[in-house]
Design a protein around this motif. Structure first.
Motif, PDB file in Angstrom:
ATOM      1  N   VAL A 224      93.530 -77.674  47.429  1.00  0.00           N
ATOM      2  CA  VAL A 224      94.785 -77.060  47.870  1.00  0.00           C
ATOM      3  C   VAL A 224      95.615 -78.050  48.667  1.00  0.00           C
ATOM      4  CG1 VAL A 224      95.791 -75.269  49.344  1.00  0.00           C
ATOM      5  CG2 VAL A 224      93.892 -74.711  47.808  1.00  0.00           C
ATOM      6  N   SER A 225      94.960 -78.825  49.520  1.00  0.00           N
ATOM      7  CA  SER A 225      95.674 -79.822  50.326  1.00  0.00           C
ATOM      8  C   SER A 225      96.385 -80.842  49.443  1.00  0.00           C
ATOM      9  CB  SER A 225      94.695 -80.530  51.263  1.00  0.00           C
ATOM     10  OG  SER A 225      95.334 -81.586  51.955  1.00  0.00           O
ATOM     11  N   ARG A 226      95.668 -81.396  48.451  1.00  0.00           N
ATOM     12  CA  ARG A 226      96.277 -82.402  47.567  1.00  0.00           C
ATOM     13  C   ARG A 226      97.388 -81.800  46.721  1.00  0.00           C
ATOM     14  NH1 ARG A 226      92.412 -83.948  50.068  1.00  0.00           N
ATOM     15  NH2 ARG A 226      91.267 -85.917  49.805  1.00  0.00           N
ATOM     16  N   LEU A 227      97.144 -80.607  46.190  1.00  0.00           N
ATOM     17  CA  LEU A 227      98.125 -79.992  45.305  1.00  0.00           C
ATOM     18  C   LEU A 227      99.372 -79.555  46.067  1.00  0.00           C
ATOM     19  CD1 LEU A 227      95.608 -77.978  43.127  1.00  0.00           C
ATOM     20  CD2 LEU A 227      97.090 -79.818  42.315  1.00  0.00           C
ATOM     21  N   LEU A 247      98.218 -75.470  41.513  1.00  0.00           N
ATOM     22  CA  LEU A 247      98.169 -75.017  42.911  1.00  0.00           C
ATOM     23  C   LEU A 247      97.856 -73.524  42.959  1.00  0.00           C
ATOM     24  CD1 LEU A 247      98.545 -75.427  45.944  1.00  0.00           C
ATOM     25  CD2 LEU A 247     101.019 -75.143  45.608  1.00  0.00           C
ATOM     26  N   ALA A 248      98.478 -72.754  42.074  1.00  0.00           N
ATOM     27  CA  ALA A 248      98.195 -71.314  42.030  1.00  0.00           C
ATOM     28  C   ALA A 248      96.727 -71.052  41.739  1.00  0.00           C
ATOM     29  CB  ALA A 248      99.075 -70.647  40.966  1.00  0.00           C
ATOM     30  N   ARG A 249      96.166 -71.801  40.819  1.00  0.00           N
ATOM     31  CA  ARG A 249      94.753 -71.612  40.485  1.00  0.00           C
ATOM     32  C   ARG A 249      93.866 -71.923  41.689  1.00  0.00           C
ATOM     33  NH1 ARG A 249      92.333 -74.144  35.093  1.00  0.00           N
ATOM     34  NH2 ARG A 249      93.180 -72.213  34.263  1.00  0.00           N
ATOM     35  N   THR A 263     103.432 -68.853  44.852  1.00  0.00           N
ATOM     36  CA  THR A 263     103.327 -69.979  43.922  1.00  0.00           C
ATOM     37  C   THR A 263     103.510 -69.529  42.481  1.00  0.00           C
ATOM     38  OG1 THR A 263     101.794 -71.069  45.463  1.00  0.00           O
ATOM     39  CG2 THR A 263     101.895 -71.935  43.232  1.00  0.00           C
ATOM     40  N   VAL A 264     102.890 -68.416  42.126  1.00  0.00           N
ATOM     41  CA  VAL A 264     103.019 -67.897  40.765  1.00  0.00           C
ATOM     42  C   VAL A 264     104.470 -67.520  40.480  1.00  0.00           C
ATOM     43  CG1 VAL A 264     102.452 -65.946  39.261  1.00  0.00           C
ATOM     44  CG2 VAL A 264     100.642 -67.158  40.465  1.00  0.00           C
ATOM     45  N   GLN A 265     105.114 -66.886  41.449  1.00  0.00           N
ATOM     46  CA  GLN A 265     106.499 -66.468  41.239  1.00  0.00           C
ATOM     47  C   GLN A 265     107.413 -67.674  41.018  1.00  0.00           C
ATOM     48  OE1 GLN A 265     107.636 -63.325  40.750  1.00  0.00           O
ATOM     49  NE2 GLN A 265     109.464 -64.465  40.136  1.00  0.00           N
ATOM     50  N   GLU A 266     107.223 -68.733  41.814  1.00  0.00           N
ATOM     51  CA  GLU A 266     108.044 -69.922  41.621  1.00  0.00           C
ATOM     52  C   GLU A 266     107.735 -70.591  40.288  1.00  0.00           C
ATOM     53  OE1 GLU A 266     109.232 -74.244  43.582  1.00  0.00           O
ATOM     54  OE2 GLU A 266     107.755 -72.977  44.618  1.00  0.00           O
ATOM     55  N   ALA A 267     106.462 -70.610  39.910  1.00  0.00           N
ATOM     56  CA  ALA A 267     106.083 -71.202  38.621  1.00  0.00           C
ATOM     57  C   ALA A 267     106.760 -70.454  37.477  1.00  0.00           C
ATOM     58  CB  ALA A 267     104.564 -71.184  38.455  1.00  0.00           C
ATOM     59  N   ALA A 284      99.365 -70.280  29.570  1.00  0.00           N
ATOM     60  CA  ALA A 284      98.539 -70.849  30.639  1.00  0.00           C
ATOM     61  C   ALA A 284      98.759 -70.093  31.948  1.00  0.00           C
ATOM     62  CB  ALA A 284      98.857 -72.326  30.814  1.00  0.00           C
ATOM     63  N   LEU A 285     100.007 -69.762  32.241  1.00  0.00           N
ATOM     64  CA  LEU A 285     100.300 -69.070  33.496  1.00  0.00           C
ATOM     65  C   LEU A 285      99.726 -67.651  33.493  1.00  0.00           C
ATOM     66  CD1 LEU A 285     101.653 -69.717  36.143  1.00  0.00           C
ATOM     67  CD2 LEU A 285     103.774 -68.758  35.264  1.00  0.00           C
ATOM     68  N   HIS A 286      99.687 -67.020  32.314  1.00  0.00           N
ATOM     69  CA  HIS A 286      99.073 -65.693  32.198  1.00  0.00           C
ATOM     70  C   HIS A 286      97.602 -65.759  32.606  1.00  0.00           C
ATOM     71  CE1 HIS A 286      98.104 -61.754  30.408  1.00  0.00           C
ATOM     72  NE2 HIS A 286      97.028 -62.358  29.935  1.00  0.00           N
ATOM     73  N   GLU A 287      96.868 -66.748  32.099  1.00  0.00           N
ATOM     74  CA  GLU A 287      95.442 -66.886  32.436  1.00  0.00           C
ATOM     75  C   GLU A 287      95.267 -67.202  33.911  1.00  0.00           C
ATOM     76  OE1 GLU A 287      91.675 -68.524  33.360  1.00  0.00           O
ATOM     77  OE2 GLU A 287      93.545 -69.672  33.408  1.00  0.00           O
ATOM     78  N   ILE A 288      96.119 -68.087  34.444  1.00  0.00           N
ATOM     79  CA  ILE A 288      96.019 -68.464  35.852  1.00  0.00           C
ATOM     80  C   ILE A 288      96.275 -67.249  36.744  1.00  0.00           C
ATOM     81  CG2 ILE A 288      97.183 -69.791  37.669  1.00  0.00           C
ATOM     82  CD1 ILE A 288      97.505 -72.036  35.533  1.00  0.00           C
TER      83      ILE A 288
END
Length: 393
Positions: A224-227, A247-249, A263-267, A284-288
């Motif tokens: 999380v820190s790196r992402l 990052l969401a994952r 994060t998901v909303q911005e993605a 991909a975002l659906h699975e995440i």
């Protein structure tokens, strides 16, 4: 060679300010582009903290001769002398106007290496990560050997960073969970090079890829820190869009519900602003989102999300994403009481994970099926055992 050479030059140890990567910085590239020997020597002395006497000892010249070069009172045209200086300063001879066979071979290696990295990434994205590893190992070894010999041209270091990132990511596909730290090790090694290149896009990419390998290795806080840093440093919407799904994952795995939702909303918003890729796309975002809902304790919301089904693909999806989605959806079906539906999805996941040689995904199936689906669990464990034997061999 000039008559001002010392007969037995002193071999200096680099000062604490000296770095072998000095020639990779953008400032150094501007100096080297001038091909001005005086400017090059002055730059070397400034970043290494050496006096004219110390640089003279490094080159085998006395202090007055170094001073004369820097002041433009002495101009070297002797090929042997220029090749000698290039060698002592860890430069390619062509920088000083010298044609060199070794340097020509190096330029050919750069062109070949760039093609290798691109082809390896294509192999990984099409479900052939083990072939990507086979291609990248020798390239990384050759580039690291050159760096150890003191040759740190910017082009070579950029290629080394790309090759290390590609190798780490490919290893992250083909290694079992207990060895995923090796993948993170290689992506981390790229960060040591990237810092000298001052390239915002590359820095964001390296942090993104390293953060994802940390997550896979179970080091979620570090991931999380790196992402989060990669997202903050992203110089444009395309780079940021590539970071946000990962990052969401990671924050979903960490159980941070507010940050996950933001994060998901911005993605999702950025999906409408950038071209879709194998990572940045609705499937991909659906699975995440599905996995993140589970990770943040919202099982009912995850079941409803799964029941709506994945959106239609908008671009080519990497085969491993298909496996990941099958496992996550199978887990949700199982939690919702649909044992038959879960068994069908997980059985298909085992088949595809075995074909693509994805031990980490087989381990996910083993955990998901556990006592609830003994036949699926046995099939997954057997496939994993066979794959482990192949990897060990």
């Amino acid at each position: 060679m000039p008559t001002h050479r010392n007969s037995s030059p002193q071999k200096l140890q680099p000062s604490h300010r000296y770095t072998a990567w000095q020639w990779a910085t953008p400032e150094a590239q501007r100096v080297l582009a001038s091909r001005d020997l005086a400017a090059i020597i002055r730059f070397h002395r400034r970043v290494s903290g050496q006096s004219q006497a110390e640089t003279g000892a490094l080159l085998g010249y006395d202090k007055t001769y170094v001073s004369a070069i820097e002041l433009g009172k002495r101009r070297l045209s002797d090929v042997a002398a220029l090749r000698h200086i290039a060698s002592r300063l860890a430069l390619s001879p062509h920088v000083l106007g010298v044609t060199d066979l070794t340097d020509t071979d190096f330029q050919a290696m750069l062109q070949f290496g760039q093609s290798t990295v691109r082809l390896a990434e294509l192999a990984r994205q099409t479900g052939h990560a083990s072939e990507a590893v086979d291609e990248l190992w020798p390239l990384v070894a050759r580039l690291e050997a050159r760096a150890r010999d003191g040759h740190t041209e910017r082009e070579a270091l950029r290629l080394l960073a790309d090759a290390r990132l590609g190798l780490g990511t490919a290893l992250g596909n083909v290694l079992p969970e207990e060895r995923l730290a090796t993948a993170a090790h290689w992506t981390a090694k790229s960060l040591g090079v990237v810092g000298y290149l001052d390239d915002p896009v590359l820095t964001t990419t390296a942090l993104r890829m390293h953060g994802n390998e940390l997550r896979k290795a179970g080091l979620t806080g570090g991931a999380v820190s790196r992402l989060a840093r990669a997202a903050a440093l992203a110089p444009n919407p395309v780079s940021r869009a590539a970071v946000l799904p990962l990052l969401a994952r990671a924050v979903g795995d960490l159980g941070n519900m507010p940050l996950f939702d933001r994060t998901v909303q911005e993605a999702k918003t950025l999906l409408d602003q950038v071209d879709h890729t194998s990572l940045v796309n609705p499937v991909a975002l659906h699975e995440i989102e599905l996995r993140g809902l589970l990770g943040t304790g919202r099982t009912r919301a995850a079941i409803r999300h799964a029941e709506r089904g994945a959106p239609a693909p908008t671009t080519a999806i990497a085969p491993q994403w298909r496996v990941i989605e099958l496992i996550t959806t199978g887990k949700v079906r199982l939690l919702g009481g649909d044992r038959q539906g879960a068994a069908e999805l997980l059985t298909q996941a085992v088949k595809e994970a075995r074909a693509q040689r994805l031990p980490h995904q087989l381990q996910r199936v083993v955990r998901t099926s556990a006592a609830a689906l003994p036949e699926v669990n046995h099939t997954a464990a057997q496939a994993l055992s066979q794959l482990r034997a192949e990897i060990s061999a």
